[in-house]
Write an enzyme that holds these catalytic residues in place. Sequence first.
Site, PDB file in Angstrom:
ATOM      1  CD  GLU A  58     105.063 -25.035 123.862  1.00  0.00           C
ATOM      2  OE1 GLU A  58     104.636 -24.562 122.795  1.00  0.00           O
ATOM      3  OE2 GLU A  58     104.827 -26.200 124.248  1.00  0.00           O
ATOM      4  CB  CYS A  70     115.352 -39.457 109.410  1.00  0.00           C
ATOM      5  SG  CYS A  70     114.348 -39.045 110.864  1.00  0.00           S
ATOM      6  CB  CYS A 130     110.569 -38.298 110.722  1.00  0.00           C
ATOM      7  SG  CYS A 130     111.433 -37.041 109.736  1.00  0.00           S
ATOM      8  CB  CYS A 185     112.020 -35.087 112.909  1.00  0.00           C
ATOM      9  SG  CYS A 185     112.952 -36.620 113.173  1.00  0.00           S
ATOM     10  CG  ASP A 232     102.641 -35.992 124.886  1.00  0.00           C
ATOM     11  OD1 ASP A 232     102.295 -35.078 124.115  1.00  0.00           O
ATOM     12  OD2 ASP A 232     101.833 -36.702 125.516  1.00  0.00           O
ATOM     13  CG  ASP A 234     105.041 -31.811 125.681  1.00  0.00           C
ATOM     14  OD1 ASP A 234     105.001 -30.718 125.086  1.00  0.00           O
ATOM     15  OD2 ASP A 234     104.157 -32.683 125.584  1.00  0.00           O
ATOM     16  CB  CYS A 285     116.450 -35.513 110.519  1.00  0.00           C
ATOM     17  SG  CYS A 285     114.670 -35.482 110.178  1.00  0.00           S
TER      18      CYS A 285
END
Length: 460
Positions: free
Chosen positions: A325, A409, A406, A387, A416, A241, A390
Amino acid sequence: MSDRITGEEARRIKRELLGVGDRTKHDGRAVAPLKGLVREPGTQQRVYRFRFYPTADQAAQLTQTFGACRWVYNEGLALRVKAWEDHRVSLGFAETCRALTGWKRVRKTAWLKETSSTVLQQSLRHLDSAFARFFKGSAKYPKRKSRHRSKDSATYVRTGFRWVEDPERPGTASVTLAKQTKPLDIRWSRALPAGQLPVKLNVTRDRAGRFFLSVLVEEVIAPLPEVFLPGGREPKAVGLDLGLATLVTLDDGEKLPHPRLLAKYEKQLASLQRDLHRKTKGSKNRGKVRERIARLYASIGDVRRDRLDQFTTRLVRENQVLVVEDLPIENLLRAATGKNRRRKAALNRSIMDAAWGELLRQLRYKCAWYGRTLVVVDRFFPSTRRCSACHTKGPKLDVSIREWTCTECGAAHDRDENAAVNLRDEGMRLYWAVAMALPPGRMPPSVIKASELLDLVPAA
């Protein structure tokens, strides 16, 4: 005059109005089939860059060569533009080379004879490549080269230099360029593949006045051993990232800090810029200050490239699949306008200082060299707000939020690190989708882009 003119009328226009001679040199020769270049399997082109220290005469001759290459490029561009806009005639590399012969015969431009013809022809070949990229749609229309903004460079093909390998130090050589009598004083920081003649040489001079020799060779680069997870044949993958608070965050939590080199030398650069503004234009003192600024920027660039080179090499050696990315760097660097233009300008400086493009470039060619796979996830993939435990997609997060929990969960995430884990998982999904579609025994490509697989691989 909207249609292209060809045939005898085009040859007449080239000869009488554009000063391009007819093709008479090879008309009497028999047509011979082209010989294909046979390369050993796995052969790739690789560039080795060395610094050299020219003598005063060599520096003067190279300065003249840089200027001649720039002039020929600009004149070739002007000739091709004039031929099309005024006469609707297309000129290519061969026609501009014949025009170059005519320029050498004119007294006003006879100084071109003092530069190797192969070097000038390579400048015209670069112009032809620029037009080819423009017609292909991968680049903008070619522009004139500026004496103050364009890079000083000259390309020497095999007929433009003499290469004598040193038997006592294999991989090094005595290099003498065309129109020069003494070999270059090169600092051989590493050995080249022994016994091979380079394909071509590229001589450059940066703004700090340093001369570099880039040697292009063809060699077989052995791929690195495959890296698997312990206890199986699952390829080891890493998600990266890219950011500004931290330059790179890996999925295991490791972070490469942002060096912020421009911010580190900001006061020194500002002081030098003020000093430059006080000097009289055209004076020697102004030139000295400009050279000091150029040397500082060159030092910053060297540190940045070396840091990224070591980091990317380690990543490629330790992992089989690397996932990043697809960042729209050009869009992120749009011009700063409007009310918050100063804030946007500061953001642009941080992005340029981070050198994301250079990091991705190094990952691309190193993966191709060493048998790794670089997976480029689509830029719209919600890596930050999904997340990783999950896979629930939460609301958009402000840039200032570095940690979040989250709501489904209850997992606590570092912004990051969570994005890096999501990128790794999505990248492996794309990797297996491509790998399973390949014939048995065939390796996945070195680069897999999600934007090119939208029709093949459904989104998660």
